[in-house]
Design a protein around this motif. Structure first.
Motif, PDB file in Angstrom:
ATOM      1  N   GLY A  18     -30.821 -90.898 -80.303  1.00  0.00           N
ATOM      2  CA  GLY A  18     -30.854 -90.444 -81.685  1.00  0.00           C
ATOM      3  C   GLY A  18     -31.645 -91.402 -82.547  1.00  0.00           C
ATOM      4  N   CYS A  19     -32.121 -90.896 -83.665  1.00  0.00           N
ATOM      5  CA  CYS A  19     -32.798 -91.716 -84.663  1.00  0.00           C
ATOM      6  C   CYS A  19     -32.300 -91.264 -86.026  1.00  0.00           C
ATOM      7  N   ASN A  20     -32.531 -92.086 -87.036  1.00  0.00           N
ATOM      8  CA  ASN A  20     -32.117 -91.670 -88.366  1.00  0.00           C
ATOM      9  C   ASN A  20     -33.122 -90.668 -88.919  1.00  0.00           C
ATOM     10  N   ILE A  21     -32.598 -89.713 -89.678  1.00  0.00           N
ATOM     11  CA  ILE A  21     -33.396 -88.630 -90.245  1.00  0.00           C
ATOM     12  C   ILE A  21     -33.036 -88.540 -91.720  1.00  0.00           C
ATOM     13  N   GLU A  22     -33.974 -88.966 -92.567  1.00  0.00           N
ATOM     14  CA  GLU A  22     -33.719 -88.998 -94.002  1.00  0.00           C
ATOM     15  C   GLU A  22     -34.039 -87.665 -94.661  1.00  0.00           C
ATOM     16  N   ASN A  23     -33.587 -87.557 -95.899  1.00  0.00           N
ATOM     17  CA  ASN A  23     -33.801 -86.361 -96.690  1.00  0.00           C
ATOM     18  C   ASN A  23     -33.969 -86.806 -98.139  1.00  0.00           C
ATOM     19  N   ALA A  29     -27.137 -89.184 -82.298  1.00  0.00           N
ATOM     20  CA  ALA A  29     -26.879 -89.253 -80.853  1.00  0.00           C
ATOM     21  C   ALA A  29     -25.499 -88.689 -80.512  1.00  0.00           C
ATOM     22  N   ILE A  30     -24.497 -89.054 -81.299  1.00  0.00           N
ATOM     23  CA  ILE A  30     -23.136 -88.580 -81.034  1.00  0.00           C
ATOM     24  C   ILE A  30     -23.060 -87.066 -81.188  1.00  0.00           C
ATOM     25  N   PHE A  31     -23.614 -86.540 -82.260  1.00  0.00           N
ATOM     26  CA  PHE A  31     -23.550 -85.093 -82.503  1.00  0.00           C
ATOM     27  C   PHE A  31     -24.334 -84.315 -81.446  1.00  0.00           C
ATOM     28  N   GLY A  43     -32.703 -96.698 -84.164  1.00  0.00           N
ATOM     29  CA  GLY A  43     -32.590 -95.923 -82.937  1.00  0.00           C
ATOM     30  C   GLY A  43     -31.229 -96.133 -82.304  1.00  0.00           C
ATOM     31  N   ALA A  44     -30.772 -95.120 -81.578  1.00  0.00           N
ATOM     32  CA  ALA A  44     -29.477 -95.216 -80.898  1.00  0.00           C
ATOM     33  C   ALA A  44     -29.567 -94.518 -79.547  1.00  0.00           C
ATOM     34  N   ALA A  45     -28.754 -94.976 -78.612  1.00  0.00           N
ATOM     35  CA  ALA A  45     -28.643 -94.335 -77.304  1.00  0.00           C
ATOM     36  C   ALA A  45     -27.182 -94.410 -76.875  1.00  0.00           C
ATOM     37  N   LEU A  46     -26.662 -93.268 -76.471  1.00  0.00           N
ATOM     38  CA  LEU A  46     -25.261 -93.116 -76.099  1.00  0.00           C
ATOM     39  C   LEU A  46     -25.196 -92.675 -74.650  1.00  0.00           C
ATOM     40  N   ILE A  47     -24.407 -93.355 -73.853  1.00  0.00           N
ATOM     41  CA  ILE A  47     -24.280 -92.980 -72.445  1.00  0.00           C
ATOM     42  C   ILE A  47     -22.874 -92.442 -72.181  1.00  0.00           C
ATOM     43  N   THR A  48     -22.827 -91.345 -71.443  1.00  0.00           N
ATOM     44  CA  THR A  48     -21.553 -90.731 -71.087  1.00  0.00           C
ATOM     45  C   THR A  48     -20.982 -91.421 -69.850  1.00  0.00           C
ATOM     46  N   ASP A  49     -19.733 -91.115 -69.564  1.00  0.00           N
ATOM     47  CA  ASP A  49     -19.102 -91.657 -68.354  1.00  0.00           C
ATOM     48  C   ASP A  49     -19.858 -91.242 -67.098  1.00  0.00           C
TER      49      ASP A  49
END
Length: 136
Positions: free
Chosen positions: A40-45, A58-60, A27-33
């Motif tokens: 975001g989480c990982n999504i496999e294929n 998360a970034i995208f 899991g990921a969490a990105l905070i803006t200014d």
């Protein structure tokens, strides 16, 4: 938002990870200014190379909504040590984050290692390298 809250936001994403092959949720969490959080989480294929990691998800998400100024990123996995981002994620971080931006990598026991983007990917290839290498 405090570091602990950002890590908790990343932890919430572990349950959303689509990991039928590796069984390795991240899991990921990105905070803006401005304080907006993108998770975001990982999504496999089944075609492994097109898998997307939690950090890049998360970034995208943030970039696709027009965000360009970021404060910190938290990443967590069910690992014994704080989970290190893969090379692809590090390169994407160097594209969108300042070298001094904090990244909190976290383990299953909530052991946190605070690093900067520069520490994760020293001497990274940047957009400036593209323009300096162009011929006239």
């Amino acid at each position: 938002m405090h570091k602990e809250q950002l890590i908790e936001s990343a932890k919430q994403m572990l349950d959303h990870a689509y990991v039928p092959y590796s069984k390795f949720p991240v899991g990921a969490a990105l905070i803006t200014d401005e304080g907006k959080v993108y998770q975001g989480c990982n999504i496999e294929n089944a075609a492994y190379p097109v898998t997307c990691c939690a950090e890049r998800t998360a970034i995208f998400k943030a970039v696709s909504e027009g965000e360009r100024n970021f404060k910190a990123l938290a990443v967590i996995a069910n690992t014994d040590r704080p989970v290190p981002p893969c090379g692809a994620c590090r390169q994407v971080m160097s594209e969108f984050f300042s070298p001094e931006m904090k990244v909190y990598i976290t383990s299953k026991d909530l052991e946190v290692k605070e690093v900067t983007v520069q520490e994760l990917l020293p001497f990274s290839f940047t957009p400036e390298d593209l323009s300096s290498g162009q011929t006239k």
